[in-house]
Design an enzyme around this catalytic site. Structure first.
Site, PDB file in Angstrom:
ATOM      1  N   HIS A 253       0.859  -1.185   0.000  1.00 18.32           N
ATOM      2  CA  HIS A 253       0.000   0.000   0.000  1.00 18.32           C
ATOM      3  C   HIS A 253       0.897   1.238   0.000  1.00 18.32           C
ATOM      4  CE1 HIS A 253      -3.605   2.312   0.718  1.00 18.32           C
ATOM      5  NE2 HIS A 253      -3.026   2.914   1.736  1.00 18.32           N
TER       6      HIS A 253
ATOM      7  N   ASP B  48       0.552   5.147   0.020  1.00 17.99           N
ATOM      8  CA  ASP B  48      -0.293   6.339   0.072  1.00 17.99           C
ATOM      9  C   ASP B  48       0.277   7.372  -0.894  1.00 17.99           C
ATOM     10  OD1 ASP B  48      -2.312   5.617   1.974  1.00 17.99           O
ATOM     11  OD2 ASP B  48      -0.745   5.568   3.484  1.00 17.99           O
TER      12      ASP B  48
ATOM     13  N   ASP C 268      -7.784   0.827   2.332  1.00 19.91           N
ATOM     14  CA  ASP C 268      -7.438   1.706   3.457  1.00 19.91           C
ATOM     15  C   ASP C 268      -8.324   2.937   3.598  1.00 19.91           C
ATOM     16  OD1 ASP C 268      -5.882   2.567   5.622  1.00 19.91           O
ATOM     17  OD2 ASP C 268      -4.694   3.867   4.342  1.00 19.91           O
TER      18      ASP C 268
ATOM     19  N   HIS D 100      -7.056   9.329  -0.446  1.00 19.90           N
ATOM     20  CA  HIS D 100      -7.685   9.200   0.883  1.00 19.90           C
ATOM     21  C   HIS D 100      -6.925   9.815   2.057  1.00 19.90           C
ATOM     22  CE1 HIS D 100      -5.550   5.199   0.493  1.00 19.90           C
ATOM     23  NE2 HIS D 100      -5.189   5.493   1.719  1.00 19.90           N
TER      24      HIS D 100
HETATM   25 ZN   LIG Z   1      -3.667   4.607   2.895  1.00 23.04          ZN
END
Ligand SMILES: [Zn+2]
Length: 1002
Positions: free
Chosen positions: A260, A262, A372, A577
């Site tokens: 993951h 971000d 997430d 997000h």
């Molecule tokens: Zn995230």
């Protein structure tokens, strides 16, 4: 051969094995101490520091100075480039040789001008394999570069992970040497750790755990770390154990590599580009060594960055995608927030994403992927359907603070009834390590035991990138089929969902939104980002509409497709997000504000050009036309420009998606409404405003004491209560500062009381009347038509107690609305003490209701009869400056009875015969012959079955229904009769129409 064990002591046996593999104890004589053999320093080490993120070609030209192990470098966000010249000793022929590198920060190894592997201590990547087996004739001298970013996997928080970054942080190189690696020792360590995991995980009630423990014990007996020739006997013991298979009914775990990343969070966007390179090149290297390894990768934007910045790496990614090992998932441009983006913006996430995946990888994604994000809109199932996706993976609802979500595998039914198959990996994580403990948790924690016999298992370091390691893969491969444990296979998300689909008759269904009972502060934090998002969504809507109309009416007009794609992608990027949610560091928030400024300024330029082209040749008496971009008639008071920069007010009426000339200034009659506005200030300082439709009374401090619908005499404000009441709460969450507002903040409610005499008449009436007041919120903060906000851990809201009673309030969401309770009956009800909405919320009873509208807010709640809009927060982490400063926003209160009458026309491009149907979007089709096709998107907004007519004034040749990706429905040809199309909607249905335009007049 060792003697049979004499004793049966569980603890001594277990700890004996633990010490044999310990990296801390007895490494002088245990197996772990033998993982590496001989070592030697690198021949020459040199480095240089730069505040820039340089391309490789430029970096290697710079002036490298001598460096050594122990050196410090920094500060935060700088980059240290190391040149590593090394020579492998001749004596190591036949051995596996590693470069062992330990430093703070995130490293990337470059070899022959290409990135080859990431190196991060936090991500357990401290070794770069120089050769699997050094051959006699292999070159032994080599120069590598290691690019070390001065930030950790999770940024550079000062003191804690989510604290604001420490700009002065320094980093250190603690190890840089060559060493012989003993692969056979590594494999034995993996086996022993797994056996320990089984013994501990299955526990003393399970005979298999004893078998694991005694196997491990026996392996220690036969294995002499100093004598590699003893290893095969130990390995054979392990192989015998792991080769004892389970039965037919065993649960199957589908392990997929993941990482993951971000797109921006505790680090800036630009660092994410390098995180992608570091993480993905490492994943490719693992794919080469492990042909069965499959890695799922989401977010088209990140791939696009790597494509432009690391073309060599990108073409290798495409190769591995062809082999089915690198698997693009998600279908969206970024992993956007699941609550705040508009319906149209969510469609564009998929439109930009799916088209990118199709173009670059030959196929669209079949799974939506948001592991997430902070809750999931009830419209997502329909949007997914329209974009060719029927499967969804997340795990975030495992973070629920109050209620434990009852399913891991289930059908999710959206607002309109669309259904998708959803899977939450039951291990409640997207960053697994491949341990036995996690594998057992995946089975034990599964809420659909007996209904679904397959689970996902996403392994690899994540959030800040990193991804899987060889050790994780070695563990999972060893566990492929062992009695006592679930089967483990390396799978793609497609394989997992196919297995789930093939056996889905027993699954339950969840209807409506997937609300996350945590992070409810993200609807409010960073108000300027929210405002930028809402404004830019509106600007792009207007640019597309006017450009489409101009295209239809003018042969010369060029639809700005490329510029619009660029601006949309920028908006979509900031819907990531941790950006639109406000949970990012200051650096990211500042970048987001620049992006919004770009969209505003370029968008407004495009808007002017389209308006000019559309209205060319049709000026009003003053050369002015007023354009309405909304799909209903509007009657409004507007400020019109006069020569010399002054303004005059006029009452104007403009039809749906059309324009009207400005009424001539000489004839005063049409300028005035039937009933002018009266504004009266009483001797006690209170003010009454009345426009013949509503009558409003404000007390001397500016609070609303009465709001009456004049025709019916109906009062909207609760008896004895006051509206427009500002209230302040203490806002100290448990940990996640920018993210969380806790239930207990409601216990600290303090009304902000104004001073009498601060209310004054603004505009005195006629076409427009107004009053204004000043409110001192605290010694540091004040509010009038703008707010000066300088608080710490406070939450400002505004309340309207309504003379309405209902157990449900209504909130606008993407392409529709939904109800949430106004009471706290059950834990599911009170866990929604703070919810999100888009442009309006409403509390209605039979025949009457009160709506609260806003231009840039998302946080809201209705408890009992009090509508409350969340205005400003003041969290201090990860951005200590969040929301400090000046704010301007607008909200409006609308008491209502029944819908308004059908529109008349001046020139209207489109109008819809039913008030239930909203024509949301008009744009050029992504691909259309001669670029002369438009896409219209409409949705049913009341929650009803509707047959209606869409009136068109544009020269349309052909009308076809299409999906959200603009692919025509073969059975979707519509008949155009008298310039209108008949459309049929089910509740909250979104319809997209492809209109082929006739050639324009020349
Ligand atoms: Zn995230």
């Amino acid at each position: 051969m060792a003697a049979a064990p004499a004793l049966k002591h569980w603890r001594t046996t277990l700890e004996r094995v633990e010490k044999f593999v310990s990296p801390l104890y007895f490494t002088d004589c245990n197996l772990r101490g033998r993982l590496f053999g001989a070592s030697c320093p690198v021949a020459v080490l040199s480095s240089f520091l730069t505040p820039e993120r340089l391309p490789y070609q430029e970096a290697v030209q710079r002036d490298f100075r001598p460096a050594q192990v122990g050196d410090s470098f920094g500060p935060t966000w700088w980059t240290c480039w190391f040149r590593v010249e090394l020579t492998i000793p001749e004596a190591w022929v036949g051995q596996e040789v590693h470069l062992c590198w330990e430093s703070d920060g995130e490293g990337l190894v470059w070899r022959d001008g290409e990135p080859v592997q990431g190196l991060t201590k936090e991500g357990e990547k401290t070794s770069y394999v120089l050769t699997d087996r050094l051959g006699e004739r292999d070159p032994r001298s080599l120069t590598l570069y290691v690019e070390v970013a001065c930030n950790g996997l999770l940024g550079a928080g000062k003191g804690s992970m989510i604290a604001a970054p420490d700009p002065e942080k320094m980093f250190q190189l603690s190890r840089a040497e060559l060493a012989v690696f003993h692969r056979d020792v590594h494999m034995l360590l993996v086996d022993l750790e797994l056996l320990l995991g089984i013994a501990k995980g299955l526990g003393k009630d399970n005979q298999r755990s004893f078998q694991a423990l005694y196997t491990a014990n026996q392996m220690v007996n036969v294995c002499d770390p100093a004598q590699p020739e003893t290893f095969p006997v130990a390995q054979a013991l392990a192989s015998r154990f792991f080769g004892q298979h389970g039965g037919e009914s065993q649960h199957t775990i589908h392990a997929t590599g993941h990482c993951h990343i971000d797109t921006a969070w505790l680090w800036p966007f630009k660092e994410t580009v390098r995180k992608c390179a570091r993480s993905w090149v490492t994943a490719l290297q693992l794919m080469e060594r492990n042909p069965e390894f499959i890695f799922a990768c989401s977010q088209a934007q990140q791939l696009e960055w790597v494509k432009s910045r690391y073309p060599g790496l990108y073409s290798r990614i495409q190769e591995f995608a062809c082999r089915g090992q690198f698997v693009p998932v998600g279908g969206t441009w970024v992993e956007m927030d699941g609550n705040l983006p508009s319906g149209e913006a969510m469609v564009r996430q998929f439109l930009q994403g799916q088209n990118f995946f199709l173009q670059e990888f030959g196929k669209m994604c079949s799974e939506f992927w948001l592991p997430d994000t902070f809750g999931y809109s009830a419209q997502l199932p329909q949007i997914m359907h329209g974009c060719g996706i029927r499967r969804f993976l997340t795990q975030k609802l495992s973070w629920n603070l109050v209620n434990s979500f009852p399913h891991h595998t289930f059908f999710w039914e959206g607002l309109d009834g669309s259904r998708v198959l959803v899977h939450f990996p039951p291990g409640d994580s997207y960053g697994m390590q491949g341990s036995v403990e996690e594998v057992l948790k995946t089975v034990a924690n599964n809420r659909d035991k007996g209904r679904a016999n397959h689970s996902a298992f996403l392994f690899g370091f994540g959030d800040g990138g990193g991804g899987p390691t060889q050790t994780m893969l070695d563990r999972l491969k060893r566990l492929s089929n062992t009695d006592g444990l679930p089967r483990v296979q390396l799978s793609s998300p497609r394989q997992l969902f196919s297995a789930l689909e093939s056996d889905s008759e027993q699954l339950c269904t969840w209807v409506g939104e997937l609300f996350l009972e945590l992070h409810n502060g993200t609807y409010t934090t960073h108000a300027q980002i929210k405002k930028g998002n809402r404004e830019c969504e509106r600007i792009l809507h207007d640019v597309e509409l006017l450009s489409s109309l101009a295209l239809a009416r003018s042969a010369q007009f060029l639809y700005p497709a490329a510029q619009l794609q660029h601006l949309w992608r920028l908006l979509l990027l900031n819907q990531f997000h941790d950006v639109v949610t406000g949970s990012c560091i200051q650096m990211v928030a500042e970048e987001a504000m620049c992006h919004y400024e770009d969209i505003r300024s370029h968008g407004n330029t495009l808007l002017s050009a389209a308006a000019a082209a559309l209205c060319a040749g049709e000026p009003g008496p003053e050369g002015l036309l007023i354009v309405n971009t909304l799909p209903w008639k509007r009657i409004e008071v507007m400020a019109l420009p006069k020569p010399g920069g002054a303004h005059s007010l006029a009452l104007v009426t403009v039809p749906s998606m059309g324009y009207a000339p400005v009424p001539p200034p000489t004839s005063l009659q049409p300028l005035l409404p039937q009933q002018p506005v009266f504004v009266v200030q009483e001797t006690d300082g209170s003010v009454t405003l009345d426009n013949g439709i509503i009558r409003v009374k404000l007390d001397p401090t500016g609070r609303l004491t009465s709001l009456v619908l004049v025709a019916s005499g109906r009062e909207a404000i609760a008896e004895g209560a006051v509206g427009n009441q500002f209230v302040l709460f203490d806002d100290v969450p448990l940990y996640w500062d920018a993210w969380d507002v806790m239930d207990y903040h409601l216990e600290t409610r303090k009304p902000v009381l104004g001073q009498a005499g601060t209310l004054a008449v603004g505009t005195e009436g006629g076409l427009r009347g107004s009053a204004w007041f000043l409110l001192q919120i605290s010694p540091n903060s004040r509010l009038s038509q703008e707010v000066h906000w300088h608080e710490a851990h406070k939450f400002l809201k505004v309340e309207f107690p309504a003379r309405v009673r209902s157990s449900q309030a209504t909130y606008e969401i993407q392409f529709g609305h939904l109800q949430r309770p106004t009471h706290y009956n059950t834990s599911w009800d009170w866990a929604r003490f703070e919810v999100w909405a888009h442009r309006w919320m409403d509390l209605s009873e039979h025949g009457f209701g009160l709506a609260l509208l806003n231009d840039c807010k998302y946080g809201a709640s209705v408890r009992g009869s009090i509508l409350s809009l969340s205005l400003l927060r003041a969290p201090k982490a990860p951005d200590a400056t969040a929301d400090t400063g000046r704010h301007e926003f607008t909200y409006a209160l609308m008491p209502h009875k029944a819908p308004s009458p059908a529109p008349a026309t001046s020139w209207s491009a489109f109008s819809v015969s039913s008030p239930a149907v909203v024509l949301e979007t008009v744009k050029q089709a992504e691909s259309s012959p001669q670029r002369r096709s438009l896409v219209l998107r409409l949705y049913e907004a009341h929650g009803s079955h509707v047959d209606c007519w869409l009136h068109l004034s544009l020269p349309v040749q052909e009308a076809i229904l299409c999906d959200l990706l603009e692919r025509p429905d073969p059975a979707g040809h519509l008949t155009l009769r008298d310039n209108r199309l008949k459309l049929t909607f089910s509740p909250f249905q979104v319809l997209s129409l492809l209109l082929v335009l006739q050639p324009p007049p020349h």
